[in-house]
Write a protein that holds these residues in place. Structure first.
Motif, PDB file in Angstrom:
ATOM      1  N   PHE A  26     -51.257  47.535 -11.223  1.00  0.00           N
ATOM      2  CA  PHE A  26     -52.111  48.570 -11.782  1.00  0.00           C
ATOM      3  C   PHE A  26     -52.409  49.637 -10.744  1.00  0.00           C
ATOM      4  CE2 PHE A  26     -56.260  47.417  -9.943  1.00  0.00           C
ATOM      5  CZ  PHE A  26     -56.053  46.100  -9.575  1.00  0.00           C
ATOM      6  N   ASN A  27     -52.868  50.787 -11.256  1.00  0.00           N
ATOM      7  CA  ASN A  27     -53.179  51.929 -10.401  1.00  0.00           C
ATOM      8  C   ASN A  27     -54.652  51.858 -10.011  1.00  0.00           C
ATOM      9  OD1 ASN A  27     -53.721  54.443  -9.274  1.00  0.00           O
ATOM     10  ND2 ASN A  27     -52.349  55.533 -10.656  1.00  0.00           N
ATOM     11  N   LEU A  28     -54.886  51.734  -8.735  1.00  0.00           N
ATOM     12  CA  LEU A  28     -56.251  51.571  -8.242  1.00  0.00           C
ATOM     13  C   LEU A  28     -57.099  52.825  -8.442  1.00  0.00           C
ATOM     14  CD1 LEU A  28     -57.589  49.130  -6.894  1.00  0.00           C
ATOM     15  CD2 LEU A  28     -57.084  50.162  -4.683  1.00  0.00           C
ATOM     16  N   ASP A  29     -56.462  53.964  -8.673  1.00  0.00           N
ATOM     17  CA  ASP A  29     -57.191  55.231  -8.838  1.00  0.00           C
ATOM     18  C   ASP A  29     -58.237  55.168  -9.945  1.00  0.00           C
ATOM     19  OD1 ASP A  29     -54.594  57.719  -8.078  1.00  0.00           O
ATOM     20  OD2 ASP A  29     -55.824  56.415  -6.814  1.00  0.00           O
ATOM     21  N   TYR A  30     -57.996  54.357 -10.954  1.00  0.00           N
ATOM     22  CA  TYR A  30     -58.877  54.342 -12.111  1.00  0.00           C
ATOM     23  C   TYR A  30     -60.033  53.352 -11.973  1.00  0.00           C
ATOM     24  CZ  TYR A  30     -54.910  56.828 -14.068  1.00  0.00           C
ATOM     25  OH  TYR A  30     -53.902  57.727 -14.284  1.00  0.00           O
ATOM     26  N   TYR A  31     -60.087  52.671 -10.849  1.00  0.00           N
ATOM     27  CA  TYR A  31     -61.040  51.583 -10.683  1.00  0.00           C
ATOM     28  C   TYR A  31     -62.034  51.845  -9.553  1.00  0.00           C
ATOM     29  CZ  TYR A  31     -57.988  48.747 -13.628  1.00  0.00           C
ATOM     30  OH  TYR A  31     -57.257  48.259 -14.669  1.00  0.00           O
ATOM     31  N   THR A  32     -63.238  51.379  -9.753  1.00  0.00           N
ATOM     32  CA  THR A  32     -64.157  51.229  -8.632  1.00  0.00           C
ATOM     33  C   THR A  32     -63.681  50.033  -7.819  1.00  0.00           C
ATOM     34  OG1 THR A  32     -66.111  52.178  -9.686  1.00  0.00           O
ATOM     35  CG2 THR A  32     -66.498  50.536  -7.982  1.00  0.00           C
ATOM     36  N   VAL A  33     -63.636  50.202  -6.512  1.00  0.00           N
ATOM     37  CA  VAL A  33     -63.184  49.125  -5.630  1.00  0.00           C
ATOM     38  C   VAL A  33     -64.353  48.677  -4.763  1.00  0.00           C
ATOM     39  CG1 VAL A  33     -61.546  48.444  -3.838  1.00  0.00           C
ATOM     40  CG2 VAL A  33     -60.876  50.121  -5.573  1.00  0.00           C
ATOM     41  N   GLY A  34     -64.474  47.401  -4.623  1.00  0.00           N
ATOM     42  CA  GLY A  34     -65.549  46.852  -3.805  1.00  0.00           C
ATOM     43  C   GLY A  34     -65.021  45.885  -2.766  1.00  0.00           C
ATOM     44  N   TRP A  35     -65.719  45.834  -1.651  1.00  0.00           N
ATOM     45  CA  TRP A  35     -65.479  44.813  -0.633  1.00  0.00           C
ATOM     46  C   TRP A  35     -66.691  43.896  -0.615  1.00  0.00           C
ATOM     47  CZ3 TRP A  35     -61.096  43.620   1.733  1.00  0.00           C
ATOM     48  CH2 TRP A  35     -60.088  44.587   1.820  1.00  0.00           C
ATOM     49  N   PHE A  36     -66.428  42.621  -0.649  1.00  0.00           N
ATOM     50  CA  PHE A  36     -67.468  41.602  -0.642  1.00  0.00           C
ATOM     51  C   PHE A  36     -67.177  40.638   0.499  1.00  0.00           C
ATOM     52  CE2 PHE A  36     -69.363  42.558  -4.780  1.00  0.00           C
ATOM     53  CZ  PHE A  36     -68.370  43.355  -5.321  1.00  0.00           C
ATOM     54  N   ARG A  37     -68.187  39.906   0.894  1.00  0.00           N
ATOM     55  CA  ARG A  37     -67.957  38.878   1.910  1.00  0.00           C
ATOM     56  C   ARG A  37     -68.774  37.649   1.589  1.00  0.00           C
ATOM     57  NH1 ARG A  37     -70.892  41.809   7.126  1.00  0.00           N
ATOM     58  NH2 ARG A  37     -73.072  41.458   6.480  1.00  0.00           N
ATOM     59  N   SER A  51     -66.479  54.460  -5.940  1.00  0.00           N
ATOM     60  CA  SER A  51     -66.114  54.727  -7.323  1.00  0.00           C
ATOM     61  C   SER A  51     -64.700  55.301  -7.404  1.00  0.00           C
ATOM     62  CB  SER A  51     -67.115  55.695  -7.953  1.00  0.00           C
ATOM     63  OG  SER A  51     -67.118  56.928  -7.261  1.00  0.00           O
ATOM     64  N   SER A  52     -64.172  55.343  -8.617  1.00  0.00           N
ATOM     65  CA  SER A  52     -62.809  55.817  -8.815  1.00  0.00           C
ATOM     66  C   SER A  52     -62.625  57.251  -8.324  1.00  0.00           C
ATOM     67  CB  SER A  52     -62.417  55.707 -10.286  1.00  0.00           C
ATOM     68  OG  SER A  52     -63.329  56.433 -11.088  1.00  0.00           O
ATOM     69  N   SER A  53     -63.665  58.058  -8.470  1.00  0.00           N
ATOM     70  CA  SER A  53     -63.578  59.449  -8.038  1.00  0.00           C
ATOM     71  C   SER A  53     -63.986  59.637  -6.582  1.00  0.00           C
ATOM     72  CB  SER A  53     -64.497  60.302  -8.916  1.00  0.00           C
ATOM     73  OG  SER A  53     -65.827  59.856  -8.788  1.00  0.00           O
ATOM     74  N   SER A  54     -64.404  58.556  -5.954  1.00  0.00           N
ATOM     75  CA  SER A  54     -64.897  58.561  -4.566  1.00  0.00           C
ATOM     76  C   SER A  54     -66.203  59.320  -4.401  1.00  0.00           C
ATOM     77  CB  SER A  54     -63.854  59.143  -3.598  1.00  0.00           C
ATOM     78  OG  SER A  54     -62.682  58.371  -3.595  1.00  0.00           O
ATOM     79  N   THR A  55     -66.855  59.661  -5.513  1.00  0.00           N
ATOM     80  CA  THR A  55     -68.113  60.394  -5.406  1.00  0.00           C
ATOM     81  C   THR A  55     -69.301  59.474  -5.151  1.00  0.00           C
ATOM     82  OG1 THR A  55     -68.325  60.332  -7.810  1.00  0.00           O
ATOM     83  CG2 THR A  55     -67.360  62.310  -6.842  1.00  0.00           C
ATOM     84  N   ASN A  56     -69.183  58.242  -5.558  1.00  0.00           N
ATOM     85  CA  ASN A  56     -70.273  57.286  -5.352  1.00  0.00           C
ATOM     86  C   ASN A  56     -69.821  56.187  -4.405  1.00  0.00           C
ATOM     87  OD1 ASN A  56     -72.044  58.544  -7.227  1.00  0.00           O
ATOM     88  ND2 ASN A  56     -70.956  57.553  -8.900  1.00  0.00           N
ATOM     89  N   THR A  57     -70.605  55.957  -3.379  1.00  0.00           N
ATOM     90  CA  THR A  57     -70.317  54.873  -2.454  1.00  0.00           C
ATOM     91  C   THR A  57     -71.581  54.048  -2.240  1.00  0.00           C
ATOM     92  OG1 THR A  57     -70.767  56.283  -0.539  1.00  0.00           O
ATOM     93  CG2 THR A  57     -68.470  56.056  -1.219  1.00  0.00           C
ATOM     94  N   TYR A  58     -71.378  52.813  -1.916  1.00  0.00           N
ATOM     95  CA  TYR A  58     -72.484  51.891  -1.618  1.00  0.00           C
ATOM     96  C   TYR A  58     -72.152  51.163  -0.326  1.00  0.00           C
ATOM     97  CZ  TYR A  58     -74.967  47.465  -1.595  1.00  0.00           C
ATOM     98  OH  TYR A  58     -75.704  46.387  -1.208  1.00  0.00           O
ATOM     99  N   TYR A  59     -73.168  50.965   0.490  1.00  0.00           N
ATOM    100  CA  TYR A  59     -73.019  50.155   1.697  1.00  0.00           C
ATOM    101  C   TYR A  59     -74.207  49.219   1.824  1.00  0.00           C
ATOM    102  CZ  TYR A  59     -69.336  53.315   3.259  1.00  0.00           C
ATOM    103  OH  TYR A  59     -68.178  54.047   3.348  1.00  0.00           O
ATOM    104  N   LEU A  60     -73.929  48.004   2.178  1.00  0.00           N
ATOM    105  CA  LEU A  60     -74.970  47.052   2.524  1.00  0.00           C
ATOM    106  C   LEU A  60     -75.745  47.620   3.722  1.00  0.00           C
ATOM    107  CD1 LEU A  60     -75.953  44.076   1.990  1.00  0.00           C
ATOM    108  CD2 LEU A  60     -74.314  43.391   3.769  1.00  0.00           C
TER     109      LEU A  60
END
Length: 122
Positions: A26-37, A51-60
């Motif tokens: 699948f094309n990752l462009d359409y998905y929000t991607v997260g890193w977890f640990r 987010s898919s558009s890279s406009t929203n980011t989250y950091y612990l």
């Protein structure tokens, strides 16, 4: 359909690693991607998501200013650059993808990679 996480390893405190998350099927462009640990005996926690558009980011909170998440459409890959690593960052790191939304909640993610071990020695 799967995700492949790579780039983990053993580093000394203060060192750096870059994790990669590459999908197959699948094309990752359409998905929000997260890193977890997940560290031994602890719950899985969200480290960062974009987010898919890279406009929203989250950091612990504990990684803000040290970790940076990016995505490269030409490579269909997402990255987590980890600098100034600390022993408390030691964990298995997983990447995951969700099609709808940009939540850091574990339950919102549909596709998961197999995990890559990050070990930081003091």
């Amino acid at each position: 359909v799967q995700l492949q996480a790579s780039g983990g390893g053993l580093v000394q405190s203060g060192g750096s690693l870059r994790l990669s998350c590459k999908p197959s099927g699948f094309n990752l462009d359409y998905y929000t991607v997260g890193w977890f640990r997940q560290a031994p005996g602890k719950e899985r926690e969200a480290v960062s998501c974009i987010s898919s558009s890279s406009t929203n980011t989250y950091y612990l909170d504990s990684v803000k200013g040290r970790f940076t998440m990016t995505r490269d459409s030409t490579q269909n890959t997402a990255y987590l650059q980890m600098n100034d690593l600390r022993p408390e960052d030691t964990a298995v790191y997983y990447c995951a993808a969700q099609l709808i939304g940009s939540s850091p909640s574990v339950g919102q993610y549909t596709y998961w990679g197999q995990g890559t071990q990050v070990t930081v020695s003091s």
